[in-house]
Design a protein around this motif. Structure first.
Motif, PDB file in Angstrom:
ATOM      1  N   ASN A 240       0.858  -1.154  -0.081  1.00  0.00           N
ATOM      2  CA  ASN A 240      -0.081  -0.423   0.020  1.00  0.00           C
ATOM      3  C   ASN A 240       0.967   1.514   0.011  1.00  0.00           C
ATOM      4  O   ASN A 240       0.526   2.296  -0.627  1.00  0.00           O
ATOM      5  N   LEU A 241       2.020   1.338   0.820  1.00  0.00           N
ATOM      6  CA  LEU A 241       2.882   2.322   0.657  1.00  0.00           C
ATOM      7  C   LEU A 241       3.736   2.535  -0.481  1.00  0.00           C
ATOM      8  O   LEU A 241       3.636   3.908  -0.782  1.00  0.00           O
ATOM      9  N   ILE A 242       4.065   1.381  -1.197  1.00  0.00           N
ATOM     10  CA  ILE A 242       4.563   1.693  -2.605  1.00  0.00           C
ATOM     11  C   ILE A 242       3.663   2.134  -3.656  1.00  0.00           C
ATOM     12  O   ILE A 242       3.824   2.920  -4.519  1.00  0.00           O
ATOM     13  N   VAL A 243       2.409   1.686  -3.484  1.00  0.00           N
ATOM     14  CA  VAL A 243       1.139   2.209  -4.372  1.00  0.00           C
ATOM     15  C   VAL A 243       1.086   3.780  -4.005  1.00  0.00           C
ATOM     16  O   VAL A 243       0.960   4.393  -5.056  1.00  0.00           O
ATOM     17  N   LEU A 244       1.182   4.183  -2.856  1.00  0.00           N
ATOM     18  CA  LEU A 244       0.703   5.521  -2.458  1.00  0.00           C
ATOM     19  C   LEU A 244       2.002   6.388  -2.868  1.00  0.00           C
ATOM     20  O   LEU A 244       1.796   7.307  -3.588  1.00  0.00           O
ATOM     21  N   PHE A 245       3.508   5.647  -2.889  1.00  0.00           N
ATOM     22  CA  PHE A 245       4.498   6.363  -3.533  1.00  0.00           C
ATOM     23  C   PHE A 245       4.298   6.287  -4.945  1.00  0.00           C
ATOM     24  O   PHE A 245       4.627   7.646  -5.598  1.00  0.00           O
ATOM     25  N   ALA A 246       4.029   5.542  -5.516  1.00  0.00           N
ATOM     26  CA  ALA A 246       3.766   5.484  -6.978  1.00  0.00           C
ATOM     27  C   ALA A 246       2.868   6.565  -7.407  1.00  0.00           C
ATOM     28  O   ALA A 246       3.096   7.506  -8.377  1.00  0.00           O
TER      29      ALA A 246
ATOM     30  N   MET B 277       7.302  -4.220 -10.213  1.00  0.00           N
ATOM     31  CA  MET B 277       8.080  -4.917  -9.051  1.00  0.00           C
ATOM     32  C   MET B 277       6.892  -5.375  -8.183  1.00  0.00           C
ATOM     33  O   MET B 277       6.926  -6.398  -7.344  1.00  0.00           O
ATOM     34  N   LEU B 278       5.856  -4.522  -7.882  1.00  0.00           N
ATOM     35  CA  LEU B 278       4.530  -5.002  -6.931  1.00  0.00           C
ATOM     36  C   LEU B 278       4.129  -6.469  -7.538  1.00  0.00           C
ATOM     37  O   LEU B 278       3.780  -7.232  -6.606  1.00  0.00           O
ATOM     38  N   LEU B 279       3.735  -6.649  -8.624  1.00  0.00           N
ATOM     39  CA  LEU B 279       3.552  -7.932  -9.362  1.00  0.00           C
ATOM     40  C   LEU B 279       4.539  -9.238  -8.841  1.00  0.00           C
ATOM     41  O   LEU B 279       4.202 -10.176  -8.376  1.00  0.00           O
ATOM     42  N   GLU B 280       5.799  -8.616  -8.859  1.00  0.00           N
ATOM     43  CA  GLU B 280       6.742  -9.609  -8.620  1.00  0.00           C
ATOM     44  C   GLU B 280       6.785  -9.879  -6.940  1.00  0.00           C
ATOM     45  O   GLU B 280       6.837 -11.085  -6.490  1.00  0.00           O
ATOM     46  N   MET B 281       6.369  -9.083  -5.991  1.00  0.00           N
ATOM     47  CA  MET B 281       6.254  -9.332  -4.542  1.00  0.00           C
ATOM     48  C   MET B 281       4.906 -10.000  -4.560  1.00  0.00           C
ATOM     49  O   MET B 281       5.102 -10.666  -3.290  1.00  0.00           O
ATOM     50  N   ARG B 282       4.023  -9.907  -5.254  1.00  0.00           N
ATOM     51  CA  ARG B 282       2.791 -10.757  -5.159  1.00  0.00           C
ATOM     52  C   ARG B 282       3.021 -12.277  -4.978  1.00  0.00           C
ATOM     53  O   ARG B 282       2.740 -12.857  -4.056  1.00  0.00           O
ATOM     54  N   ASP B 283       4.119 -12.620  -5.764  1.00  0.00           N
ATOM     55  CA  ASP B 283       4.780 -14.041  -5.411  1.00  0.00           C
ATOM     56  C   ASP B 283       5.123 -14.311  -3.967  1.00  0.00           C
ATOM     57  O   ASP B 283       4.904 -15.467  -3.378  1.00  0.00           O
ATOM     58  N   GLN B 284       5.926 -13.441  -3.667  1.00  0.00           N
ATOM     59  CA  GLN B 284       6.675 -13.539  -2.412  1.00  0.00           C
ATOM     60  C   GLN B 284       5.381 -13.560  -1.264  1.00  0.00           C
ATOM     61  O   GLN B 284       5.331 -14.069  -0.173  1.00  0.00           O
ATOM     62  N   TYR B 285       4.614 -12.544  -1.394  1.00  0.00           N
ATOM     63  CA  TYR B 285       3.463 -12.296  -0.641  1.00  0.00           C
ATOM     64  C   TYR B 285       2.693 -13.694  -0.382  1.00  0.00           C
ATOM     65  O   TYR B 285       2.371 -14.101   0.659  1.00  0.00           O
TER      66      TYR B 285
ATOM     67  N   LYS C 234      -6.640  -8.401  -0.919  1.00  0.00           N
ATOM     68  CA  LYS C 234      -6.302  -7.009  -0.634  1.00  0.00           C
ATOM     69  C   LYS C 234      -4.876  -6.639  -1.180  1.00  0.00           C
ATOM     70  O   LYS C 234      -4.788  -5.467  -1.412  1.00  0.00           O
ATOM     71  N   TYR C 235      -4.105  -7.470  -1.571  1.00  0.00           N
ATOM     72  CA  TYR C 235      -2.813  -7.422  -2.280  1.00  0.00           C
ATOM     73  C   TYR C 235      -3.045  -6.677  -3.575  1.00  0.00           C
ATOM     74  O   TYR C 235      -2.502  -5.942  -4.075  1.00  0.00           O
ATOM     75  N   SER C 236      -4.127  -7.284  -4.450  1.00  0.00           N
ATOM     76  CA  SER C 236      -4.598  -7.074  -5.694  1.00  0.00           C
ATOM     77  C   SER C 236      -5.087  -5.520  -5.690  1.00  0.00           C
ATOM     78  O   SER C 236      -5.337  -5.030  -7.027  1.00  0.00           O
ATOM     79  N   GLU C 237      -5.523  -5.058  -4.727  1.00  0.00           N
ATOM     80  CA  GLU C 237      -6.350  -3.650  -4.822  1.00  0.00           C
ATOM     81  C   GLU C 237      -5.226  -2.507  -5.271  1.00  0.00           C
ATOM     82  O   GLU C 237      -4.140  -2.567  -4.851  1.00  0.00           O
ATOM     83  N   ASP C 238      -5.593  -1.691  -5.886  1.00  0.00           N
ATOM     84  CA  ASP C 238      -4.873  -0.260  -6.460  1.00  0.00           C
ATOM     85  C   ASP C 238      -3.661  -0.729  -7.267  1.00  0.00           C
ATOM     86  O   ASP C 238      -2.602   0.035  -7.438  1.00  0.00           O
ATOM     87  N   LEU C 239      -3.726  -1.842  -7.850  1.00  0.00           N
ATOM     88  CA  LEU C 239      -2.579  -2.336  -8.766  1.00  0.00           C
ATOM     89  C   LEU C 239      -2.744  -2.129 -10.217  1.00  0.00           C
ATOM     90  O   LEU C 239      -1.964  -2.645 -11.116  1.00  0.00           O
ATOM     91  N   HIS C 240      -3.787  -1.577 -10.465  1.00  0.00           N
ATOM     92  CA  HIS C 240      -4.290  -1.281 -11.981  1.00  0.00           C
ATOM     93  C   HIS C 240      -4.528  -2.543 -12.691  1.00  0.00           C
ATOM     94  O   HIS C 240      -4.165  -2.741 -13.995  1.00  0.00           O
TER      95      HIS C 240
END
Length: 623
Positions: A401-407, A423-431, A508-514
């Motif tokens: 969420n912080l990265i999304v706000l930053f972006a 990069m957030l899509l890459e982090m999705r796998d880690q999440y 929750k993770y998929s929100e605001d990722l366009h």
């Protein structure tokens, strides 16, 4: 003969003497000297004197005759002169008296004339003085104004005054000593103004370096407020589009206009603004007083050193960018560490964006884009490194969420942020892996706490509560009276609830990722398949490998997996409802839970048969 000769000589002498006498009578007295000298040079001096005496006597007789002839007229003339003498004396007295009066009256006139001369001289001097002062006073007034501006540290107006003084006022004033002194001081004052303005710029750069996190925090708050407003508007209009409105974060009234001289002379750099929790968040530009930059830019432009100033400013900002992009070693431990890191980066680029739009050429778009490309690559590398240490899914979600706000904040300023979302899509796998580990512990805890017995239900409320947790429908069981027992144990509704919680966590993770609804649905289904086929399956294997699991527990586990198998259809509907994607779509991913549970049930039946056969053989051997 001798006598004749002597007669002839006497005649010649007499003729010569006659000629000399005529010359004496007719010649000017100034030229008589040579004539007389010729007489004295000769030997007949005595004879000439006799001749001269005779001529004098003849002239005297002629004079006497003439006087006798004119005597009466002379006497008459004398008598008239005597008569005139009295009148002349009277006239003389009158002239003397008139002269005295004239002299007396002339003294006053002379005095007045002298005063008039002095007055005219004074007037001329005054006119000359006024003319000179007319040229000198503007110089003195302007120099006085220059000194006041220097004392008040208003250096840009002082520089303009200095230029006007040098180019227009001093040449018209003349070659006075004070003008020469002023002209000598002009280069010193210019150097002083340049040094002081550069010192103010250095203070400004140091100030914004220290307060970059505050500037970035304000910008991100403003972006968050705008995002909330956009979400409310979108919700009210109920538009299903996934497009995000481009937010003009930081737009508004500037502190300084680029064209004119700065009005503010305070060089603090950062204005004090208290934190407020109201909806109206002050713009990030409102926190910064950019007047030192504008003033220094104007001063160096007037001095003809704009290129030097631009080079210095860009060099210092590049150095500050390297410091800002260097993450702390323990940044991954808390969300606050990431937040400070993002705030500093946002604050840096908010300042650069404002400088880009409020100055003419101090920084250009290519320079800012180059800085952003470097910052983006280093930021992504730092996030990949530090986020890999994280094992808390809540921290990963907050970081997302912080990265999304930053972006979104930087996108509002026109910076490309697609790589951040990649990069957030890459982090999705880690999440997802962290979630699987967390749910693995939850499933094992549920298995350990389960009693492997059907759930007893005593009242209608208990039945509704359990049926609300797990989609169970059995008409025959509903007709039975209370108390009654459900066929499955507590394991089933608890696992089903955890499955739904897992789906919510993925959502929750998929929100605001366009992402589109289809992409979100596909992501959730794939993650849920991993949870069912790998995590839950391993946990069930863990359950049957426990030493205290007997035949009764195996039977209950088979019943539980059978009901979980039947609930997979409801899970698919649940996912479709939250993603708005129909489950029967062409690209919809199917859940593998049905086949997994069926396969696992068959394995349990084989295991049950094997355990039963082994128990029967043991009993037969005992007999």
């Amino acid at each position: 003969v001798e006598r004749n000769h002597m007669k002839m000589a006497s005649a010649e002498i007499a003729a010569e003497h006659e000629r000399i006498l005529r010359e004496i009578e007719s010649t000017d007295t100034n030229c008589i000297g040579p004539t007389l000298r010729s007489v004295y040079d000769g030997q007949e001096h005595g004879l000439f004197m006799d001749k001269l005496e005779g001529r004098i006597r003849n002239h005297d007789r002629e004079i006497e005759k003439m006087c006798n002839h004119h005597f009466q007229g002379f006497v008459d003339s004398i008598t008239e002169l005597l008569k005139v003498r009295g009148e002349a004396q009277k006239l003389k007295g009158q002239v003397t008296e008139t002269n005295q009066k004239l002299q007396s009256d002339g003294k006053e006139l002379l005095k007045s004339m002298d005063e008039l001369r002095q007055c005219r001289l004074q007037q001329r001097n005054i006119a000359t003085t006024i003319d000179k002062l007319t040229h000198c006073l503007p110089v003195l007034e302007m120099y006085s104004r220059l000194q006041e501006q220097m004392r008040a540290k208003r250096y840009y107006p002082a520089l303009c005054t200095l230029e006007q003084l040098e180019q227009s006022c001093l040449p018209r004033a003349g070659g006075y000593r004070f003008c020469a002194i002023m002209a000598e001081n002009i280069p010193v004052l210019r150097t002083h103004i340049r040094d002081v303005s550069m010192s103010d710029l250095k203070d400004f750069l140091e100030s914004i370096r220290k307060h970059s996190d505050k500037i970035g925090e304000t910008a991100m708050k403003q972006a968050q407020v705008q995002s909330s407003r956009d979400s409310d508007i979108t919700h009210q209009q109920r538009t299903g589009s996934g497009k995000r409105l481009r937010r003009e974060v930081g737009s508004g009234t500037m502190v300084e206009s680029s064209g004119g001289s700065p009005n503010s002379e305070q060089d603090s750099g950062i204005l004090d603004v208290e934190d407020e929790e109201d909806d109206e968040v002050p713009g990030a530009h409102d926190l910064v007083d950019f007047s030192p930059v504008y003033r220094c830019l104007h001063i160096y432009t007037v001095l003809g050193s704009r290129d030097t100033f631009e080079s210095y400013y860009r060099k210092q900002r590049r150095k500050q960018a390297r410091l800002v992009l260097q993450p702390h070693s323990n940044m991954h431990e808390t969300l606050e560490g990431y937040r400070r890191y993002f705030n500093q980066i946002v604050g840096f680029f908010v300042v650069e964006d404002h400088i880009l739009h409020t100055t003419q050429g101090l920084v250009n778009r290519a320079y800012v884009e180059e800085l952003w490309e470097v910052a983006l690559s280093k930021t992504i590398a730092a996030l990949r490194t530090h986020s890999s240490y994280c094992t808390d899914p809540d921290l990963i979600l907050d970081l997302k969420n912080l990265i999304v706000l930053f972006a979104d904040t930087l996108q509002g300023y026109g910076f490309p942020v697609n790589q951040l979302f990649d990069m957030l899509l890459e982090m999705r796998d880690q999440y997802g892996e962290i979630l699987l580990k967390k749910w693995n512990l939850s499933f094992r805890q549920i298995i350990d706490q389960d009693n492997y017995s059907p759930i007893p239900v005593s009242t209608e409320e208990e039945y509704r509560r359990i049926s609300g947790q797990f989609p169970f429908q059995d008409p025959e069981l509903e007709k039975m009276s209370f108390p009654k027992k459900l066929p499955f144990s507590e394991f089933v509704p608890k696992v089903y609830s955890q499955l739904k919680e897992f789906i919510y966590a993925c959502l929750k993770y998929s929100e605001d990722l366009h992402l589109s609804s289809t992409e979100i649905d596909d992501m959730i289904r794939k993650s849920t398949n991993l949870l069912l086929t790998r995590t839950l399956s391993h946990c069930l294997q863990y359950a049957i490998k426990k030493k205290n699991v007997g035949l009764a527990e195996l039977v209950q586990i088979i019943i539980n997996t059978t009901h979980l198998e039947m609930s997979c259809h409801y899970l698919e509907e649940f996912i479709s409802n939250i993603t708005n994607v129909p489950p029967d779509g062409v690209n919809a991913t199917k859940l593998y839970g049905t086949s997994t549970f069926k396969c696992f049930s068959e394995c349990l039946l084989l295991w049950w048969w094997f355990v039963g056969c082994k128990a029967f053989s043991r009993r037969r051997d005992l007999h």
